[in-house]
Enzyme design. Structure first.
Site, PDB file in Angstrom:
ATOM      1  N   LYS A   1     -13.501   1.931  15.323  1.00 58.79           N
ATOM      2  CA  LYS A   1     -12.258   1.155  15.247  1.00 58.79           C
ATOM      3  C   LYS A   1     -11.569   1.083  16.605  1.00 58.79           C
ATOM      4  O   LYS A   1     -11.004   0.066  16.977  1.00 58.79           O
ATOM      5  CB  LYS A   1     -11.325   1.767  14.200  1.00 58.79           C
ATOM      6  CG  LYS A   1     -10.225   0.833  13.779  1.00 58.79           C
ATOM      7  CD  LYS A   1      -9.470   1.344  12.559  1.00 58.79           C
ATOM      8  CE  LYS A   1     -10.182   1.033  11.264  1.00 58.79           C
ATOM      9  NZ  LYS A   1      -9.431   1.402  10.077  1.00 58.79           N
TER      10      LYS A   1
ATOM     11  N   PHE B   1      -3.465   3.423  15.007  1.00 59.96           N
ATOM     12  CA  PHE B   1      -3.663   4.470  14.011  1.00 59.96           C
ATOM     13  C   PHE B   1      -4.741   3.964  13.057  1.00 59.96           C
ATOM     14  O   PHE B   1      -4.888   2.749  12.884  1.00 59.96           O
ATOM     15  CB  PHE B   1      -2.361   4.756  13.247  1.00 59.96           C
ATOM     16  CG  PHE B   1      -1.504   5.808  13.906  1.00 59.96           C
ATOM     17  CD1 PHE B   1      -0.907   5.567  15.130  1.00 59.96           C
ATOM     18  CD2 PHE B   1      -1.315   7.045  13.305  1.00 59.96           C
ATOM     19  CE1 PHE B   1      -0.131   6.539  15.753  1.00 59.96           C
ATOM     20  CE2 PHE B   1      -0.537   8.024  13.915  1.00 59.96           C
ATOM     21  CZ  PHE B   1       0.062   7.779  15.131  1.00 59.96           C
TER      22      PHE B   1
ATOM     23  N   ASP C   1      -4.291  -6.264   5.196  1.00 54.68           N
ATOM     24  CA  ASP C   1      -5.293  -7.095   5.878  1.00 54.68           C
ATOM     25  C   ASP C   1      -5.287  -8.522   5.351  1.00 54.68           C
ATOM     26  O   ASP C   1      -5.612  -9.452   6.065  1.00 54.68           O
ATOM     27  CB  ASP C   1      -6.684  -6.486   5.688  1.00 54.68           C
ATOM     28  CG  ASP C   1      -6.812  -5.184   6.465  1.00 54.68           C
ATOM     29  OD1 ASP C   1      -6.273  -5.138   7.586  1.00 54.68           O
ATOM     30  OD2 ASP C   1      -7.417  -4.223   5.941  1.00 54.68           O
TER      31      ASP C   1
ATOM     32  N   PRO D   1      -2.789 -11.812  10.429  1.00 53.42           N
ATOM     33  CA  PRO D   1      -3.060 -11.596  11.853  1.00 53.42           C
ATOM     34  C   PRO D   1      -3.269 -10.108  12.120  1.00 53.42           C
ATOM     35  O   PRO D   1      -2.596  -9.271  11.494  1.00 53.42           O
ATOM     36  CB  PRO D   1      -1.781 -12.084  12.546  1.00 53.42           C
ATOM     37  CG  PRO D   1      -0.733 -12.117  11.491  1.00 53.42           C
ATOM     38  CD  PRO D   1      -1.436 -12.338  10.190  1.00 53.42           C
ATOM     39  N   ASP D   2      -4.193  -9.769  13.006  1.00 51.34           N
ATOM     40  CA  ASP D   2      -4.368  -8.371  13.402  1.00 51.34           C
ATOM     41  C   ASP D   2      -3.430  -8.124  14.580  1.00 51.34           C
ATOM     42  O   ASP D   2      -3.715  -8.519  15.719  1.00 51.34           O
ATOM     43  CB  ASP D   2      -5.822  -8.078  13.776  1.00 51.34           C
ATOM     44  CG  ASP D   2      -6.053  -6.582  13.955  1.00 51.34           C
ATOM     45  OD1 ASP D   2      -5.164  -5.908  14.527  1.00 51.34           O
ATOM     46  OD2 ASP D   2      -7.108  -6.086  13.515  1.00 51.34           O
ATOM     47  N   ILE D   3      -2.304  -7.505  14.285  1.00 48.15           N
ATOM     48  CA  ILE D   3      -1.236  -7.357  15.287  1.00 48.15           C
ATOM     49  C   ILE D   3      -1.717  -6.521  16.477  1.00 48.15           C
ATOM     50  O   ILE D   3      -1.596  -6.925  17.635  1.00 48.15           O
ATOM     51  CB  ILE D   3       0.017  -6.701  14.655  1.00 48.15           C
ATOM     52  CG1 ILE D   3       0.471  -7.516  13.434  1.00 48.15           C
ATOM     53  CG2 ILE D   3       1.142  -6.560  15.671  1.00 48.15           C
ATOM     54  CD1 ILE D   3       1.515  -6.847  12.563  1.00 48.15           C
TER      55      ILE D   3
ATOM     56  N   LYS E   1       7.758 -17.433 -10.819  1.00 48.84           N
ATOM     57  CA  LYS E   1       6.985 -16.329 -11.380  1.00 48.84           C
ATOM     58  C   LYS E   1       5.796 -16.874 -12.164  1.00 48.84           C
ATOM     59  O   LYS E   1       5.947 -17.806 -12.971  1.00 48.84           O
ATOM     60  CB  LYS E   1       7.890 -15.497 -12.299  1.00 48.84           C
ATOM     61  CG  LYS E   1       7.223 -14.248 -12.783  1.00 48.84           C
ATOM     62  CD  LYS E   1       8.126 -13.452 -13.706  1.00 48.84           C
ATOM     63  CE  LYS E   1       7.338 -12.294 -14.305  1.00 48.84           C
ATOM     64  NZ  LYS E   1       7.976 -11.734 -15.475  1.00 48.84           N
TER      65      LYS E   1
ATOM     66  N   ASN F   1       0.845  -1.202   0.000  1.00 45.46           N
ATOM     67  CA  ASN F   1       0.000   0.000   0.000  1.00 45.46           C
ATOM     68  C   ASN F   1       0.875   1.245   0.000  1.00 45.46           C
ATOM     69  O   ASN F   1       2.100   1.143  -0.041  1.00 45.46           O
ATOM     70  CB  ASN F   1      -0.958  -0.025   1.193  1.00 45.46           C
ATOM     71  CG  ASN F   1      -0.204  -0.093   2.511  1.00 45.46           C
ATOM     72  OD1 ASN F   1       0.508   0.830   2.871  1.00 45.46           O
ATOM     73  ND2 ASN F   1      -0.324  -1.226   3.208  1.00 45.46           N
TER      74      ASN F   1
HETATM   75  N1  CTP Z   1      -3.326  -3.209  12.300  1.00 48.31           N
HETATM   76  C1  CTP Z   1      -2.563  -4.289  12.715  1.00 48.31           C
HETATM   77  N2  CTP Z   1      -2.642  -5.480  12.064  1.00 48.31           N
HETATM   78  C2  CTP Z   1      -3.455  -5.638  11.000  1.00 48.31           C
HETATM   79  C3  CTP Z   1      -4.234  -4.541  10.541  1.00 48.31           C
HETATM   80  C4  CTP Z   1      -4.142  -3.344  11.212  1.00 48.31           C
HETATM   81  O1  CTP Z   1      -1.815  -4.135  13.693  1.00 48.31           O
HETATM   82  N3  CTP Z   1      -3.503  -6.785  10.391  1.00 48.31           N
HETATM   83  C5  CTP Z   1      -3.265  -1.953  13.044  1.00 48.31           C
HETATM   84  C6  CTP Z   1      -2.652  -0.794  12.294  1.00 48.31           C
HETATM   85  O2  CTP Z   1      -1.268  -0.727  12.528  1.00 48.31           O
HETATM   86  C7  CTP Z   1      -3.399   0.375  12.887  1.00 48.31           C
HETATM   87  C8  CTP Z   1      -4.759  -0.174  13.225  1.00 48.31           C
HETATM   88  O3  CTP Z   1      -4.588  -1.578  13.327  1.00 48.31           O
HETATM   89  O4  CTP Z   1      -2.831   0.812  14.108  1.00 48.31           O
HETATM   90  C9  CTP Z   1      -5.845   0.134  12.240  1.00 48.31           C
HETATM   91  O5  CTP Z   1      -5.415  -0.232  10.940  1.00 48.31           O
HETATM   92  P1  CTP Z   1      -6.369   0.023   9.698  1.00 48.31           P
HETATM   93  O6  CTP Z   1      -5.716  -0.542   8.492  1.00 48.31           O
HETATM   94  O7  CTP Z   1      -6.818   1.460   9.669  1.00 48.31           O
HETATM   95  O8  CTP Z   1      -7.654  -0.802  10.124  1.00 48.31           O
HETATM   96  P2  CTP Z   1      -8.098  -2.264   9.839  1.00 48.31           P
HETATM   97  O9  CTP Z   1      -8.129  -2.993  11.126  1.00 48.31           O
HETATM   98  O10 CTP Z   1      -7.287  -2.868   8.778  1.00 48.31           O
HETATM   99  O11 CTP Z   1      -9.594  -2.048   9.373  1.00 48.31           O
HETATM  100  P3  CTP Z   1     -10.158  -1.557   7.948  1.00 48.31           P
HETATM  101  O12 CTP Z   1      -9.121  -1.912   6.917  1.00 48.31           O
HETATM  102  O13 CTP Z   1     -11.404  -2.326   7.798  1.00 48.31           O
HETATM  103  O14 CTP Z   1     -10.392  -0.100   8.051  1.00 48.31           O
END
Ligand code: CTP
Length: 405
Positions: free
Chosen positions: A345, A331, A281, A309-311, A291, A212
């Site tokens: 969020k 953030f 995500d 994983p959502d860290i 490739k 991104n």
């Molecule tokens: N974050 C994380 N791990 C992930 C996704 C997000 O630690 N897999 C953390 C980011 O570092 C940030 C926060 O979660 O501090 C929000 O990230 P954001 O991308 O805005 O939100 P998402 O949880 O991905 O939700 P969405 O994409 O649906 O807005």
């Protein structure tokens, strides 16, 4: 900001690195400081007082017998009311004079005469690698530190003499950062802070991937501000092309899973976790070993995705975070409806503080506008530089952790 209206004494002793002092002077003046330059006789063999006067906008002190000072005491006049003295370059000879407490020329006289309780003395050594490693130099370095001076370290690499090794003076921007750090209030002294920054990159095959537009600038600014506030900082960075802030421990990662592992390794001993990274995500369910080739049929490859994983959410759900031993800050990069998404969020992630911004209007830029979501409601932070916003956020985080702790 911290350098606005500060009074800095910039001392130059003899060395080729005097040319970097000219740039340092310019940076300090640009940041709003009043700079009094003091030059040893040796320094004047490398750069002229005229250059330094033009850059600082003030006459340069070159002698303790300077009759333009009505009381004939330039060493007292320059140091009373000063916020900090920085000697850059600090030559091996000057170091030995300082270690001995010599007062027979204006620069060392001034260092000895400074009110040591209130005026910090920073030294940026500059010398040949053999001079640097000589036992006398190393002994003098220990002595001046014991006497209260703060050593800024040296760079490594090619030297003016053609040799390669330790002893090169730090760059002007690095010394500038050290001066900012020395003058910053130590709001996070003794704290350990873990910060994620930048994008992640999820491989599709050996040459392609999904990422991104995050530049990592906000996360790096947070790391710099936390270090300036006295914290020990671990910065876990996705693929970005940014210099590591001084004094910060950096770990480079590529994918979200690598970032999660690096966070797991440092967060247990942290007091604060700040997740500025734009973590992907999803990742391709399978990373192709070779490739992926066009087969001539016109068909596009079918990509299946798996959730990463959502860290932040998992750190925020840990027992240490739940018992307020670890303060978590998230953030949120949104593309609209910031207040609504930010509120939701913060609850979803289970964090005490979430900082929201509109992603497309900040990615890659040096400034940003933020909304901070906490239990107390929302606070708007108008557009400003990422550095300035980061110091304000660090002050808020320090205040909140102080209240909680
Ligand atoms: N974050 C994380 N791990 C992930 C996704 C997000 O630690 N897999 C953390 C980011 O570092 C940030 C926060 O979660 O501090 C929000 O990230 P954001 O991308 O805005 O939100 P998402 O949880 O991905 O939700 P969405 O994409 O649906 O807005």
């Amino acid at each position: 900001m911290i350098l606005q209206a500060k009074r800095i004494v910039l001392g130059l002793s003899g060395g080729v690195a005097c040319y970097k002092a000219a740039e340092l002077c310019r940076l300090l003046v640009k940041a709003g400081s009043q700079v009094q330059v003091v030059m040893s006789e040796g320094a004047q063999a490398f750069i002229t007082p005229t250059t330094m006067q033009a850059l600082s906008g003030q006459p340069v002190i070159t002698s303790q017998w300077d009759s333009s000072h009505p009381n004939a005491m330039p060493h007292i006049n320059a140091t009373r009311g000063a916020d900090l003295i920085v000697v850059a370059p600090c030559s091996a000879n000057f170091l030995s004079r300082l270690a001995a407490g010599a007062c027979d020329e204006v620069l060392s006289l001034m260092c000895v005469a400074r009110p040591s309780e209130t005026v910090a003395l920073l030294l940026a050594p500059a010398m040949n690698r053999e001079m640097w490693s000589h036992p006398a130099t190393q002994r003098n370095l220990r002595q001046v530190q014991a006497d209260g001076a703060q050593l800024l370290g040296v760079g490594t690499g090619e030297q003016a003499c053609g040799e390669t090794g330790d002893g090169r003076m730090l760059e002007a921007a690095e010394i500038f950062e050290e001066i900012q750090a020395a003058l910053s209030p130590k709001l996070l002294a003794g704290k350990r802070v873990c910060i994620t920054a930048g994008p992640t990159f999820e491989a599709i095959d050996p040459v392609r991937g999904i990422t991104n537009k995050s530049s990592g600038k906000m996360g790096f600014a947070m790391a710099k501000a936390a270090r300036m506030a006295g914290a020990q900082v671990d910065l876990i960075a996705g693929p970005v092309s940014l210099a590591t802030p001084r004094g910060v421990q950096r770990t480079d990662v590529t994918s979200a899973r690598q970032m999660a592992d690096a966070v797991a390794a440092c967060v247990d001993s942290a007091d604060i976790f700040i997740a500025t990274a734009a973590v992907a995500d999803w990742r391709p369910a399978v990373e192709a070993e070779d490739k992926i080739k066009k087969d001539g049929s016109g068909r596009t490859p079918a990509l299946a995705f798996t959730e990463n994983p959502d860290i932040l959410a998992s750190v925020a759900a840990s027992p240490r975070a739940k018992s307020a031993q670890l303060y978590c800050v998230g953030f949120a990069a949104e593309s609209g409806s910031l207040i609504e998404h930010g509120r939701a969020k913060r609850m979803r992630k289970g964090v005490p503080m979430l900082v929201g911004n509109i992603g497309p209007s900040t990615f890659g830029r040096d400034d940003n506008a933020l909304v901070v979501f906490t239990d107390a409601g929302e606070l708007e932070m108008p557009r400003s530089s990422k550095d300035a916003l980061a110091s304000e956020l660090i002050a808020m985080i320090a205040e909140n952790t102080r209240t909680v702790g």
